[in-house]
Scaffold this motif. Sequence first.
Motif, short mmCIF file in Angstrom:
data_model
loop_
_atom_site.label_atom_id
_atom_site.label_comp_id
_atom_site.label_asym_id
_atom_site.label_seq_id
_atom_site.Cartn_x
_atom_site.Cartn_y
_atom_site.Cartn_z
N ILE A 283 -4.44 3.12 -5.65
CA ILE A 283 -5.20 2.84 -6.87
C ILE A 283 -5.89 4.10 -7.37
CG2 ILE A 283 -7.22 1.61 -7.75
CD1 ILE A 283 -6.41 -0.74 -5.95
N VAL A 284 -6.51 4.84 -6.47
CA VAL A 284 -7.20 6.07 -6.87
C VAL A 284 -6.21 7.09 -7.43
CG1 VAL A 284 -8.51 8.04 -5.98
CG2 VAL A 284 -9.13 5.73 -5.31
N GLY B 174 0.82 -1.21 0.00
CA GLY B 174 0.00 0.00 0.00
C GLY B 174 0.84 1.25 0.00
N VAL C 146 -5.97 1.31 -1.54
CA VAL C 146 -7.09 2.00 -2.21
C VAL C 146 -6.66 3.40 -2.63
CG1 VAL C 146 -9.39 2.98 -1.84
CG2 VAL C 146 -8.90 0.65 -1.11
N PHE C 147 -5.97 4.12 -1.75
CA PHE C 147 -5.48 5.45 -2.10
C PHE C 147 -4.49 5.39 -3.27
CE2 PHE C 147 -6.48 7.01 2.38
CZ PHE C 147 -7.63 7.63 1.96
N MET D 186 -4.62 -2.00 3.46
CA MET D 186 -5.66 -2.03 2.44
C MET D 186 -6.13 -0.61 2.09
SD MET D 186 -7.82 -5.31 3.77
CE MET D 186 -9.12 -5.15 2.57
N LEU D 187 -6.25 0.24 3.08
CA LEU D 187 -6.64 1.63 2.85
C LEU D 187 -5.59 2.36 2.01
CD1 LEU D 187 -8.75 3.82 3.48
CD2 LEU D 187 -7.40 4.38 5.48
N LEU E 131 -4.50 -4.81 -1.49
CA LEU E 131 -5.86 -5.25 -1.14
C LEU E 131 -5.93 -6.76 -0.98
CD1 LEU E 131 -8.02 -2.99 -3.46
CD2 LEU E 131 -7.72 -2.81 -1.00
N SER F 120 2.40 1.68 -3.35
CA SER F 120 1.44 2.11 -4.37
C SER F 120 1.19 3.61 -4.31
CB SER F 120 0.13 1.35 -4.23
OG SER F 120 -0.59 1.76 -3.09
N GLY G 285 -1.37 -1.41 -5.52
CA GLY G 285 -2.57 -1.20 -4.71
C GLY G 285 -3.44 -2.44 -4.70
N GLY G 286 -3.57 -3.10 -5.84
CA GLY G 286 -4.31 -4.35 -5.91
C GLY G 286 -3.66 -5.44 -5.08
#
Length: 71
Positions: A57-58, A3, A54-55, A50-51, A24, A6, A20-21
């Motif tokens: 990936i976004v 994470g 997600v950041f 995981m959070l 997760l 990423s 990021g994937g």
Amino acid sequence: MFGALSIVLFWMFGFGIVLGGAALVTGALSLRRPDVTGNESTSLEALLGMLAGVFGIVAGLIFLVCALPHF
């Protein structure tokens, strides 16, 4: 670790999305382990990873949307 990487590497044209994937997936797998569910600090680390994924990936998607029209 995935994470955080990423988020740092979101600008590398999809590499942040892949990391990021991975964050997760590894976070979800670690939350399912029975020794993690009883340990609050370890489960919090998995959720934060995981959070961060997600950041990442976004941020990677936003970067790709902004950068691709210039190619």
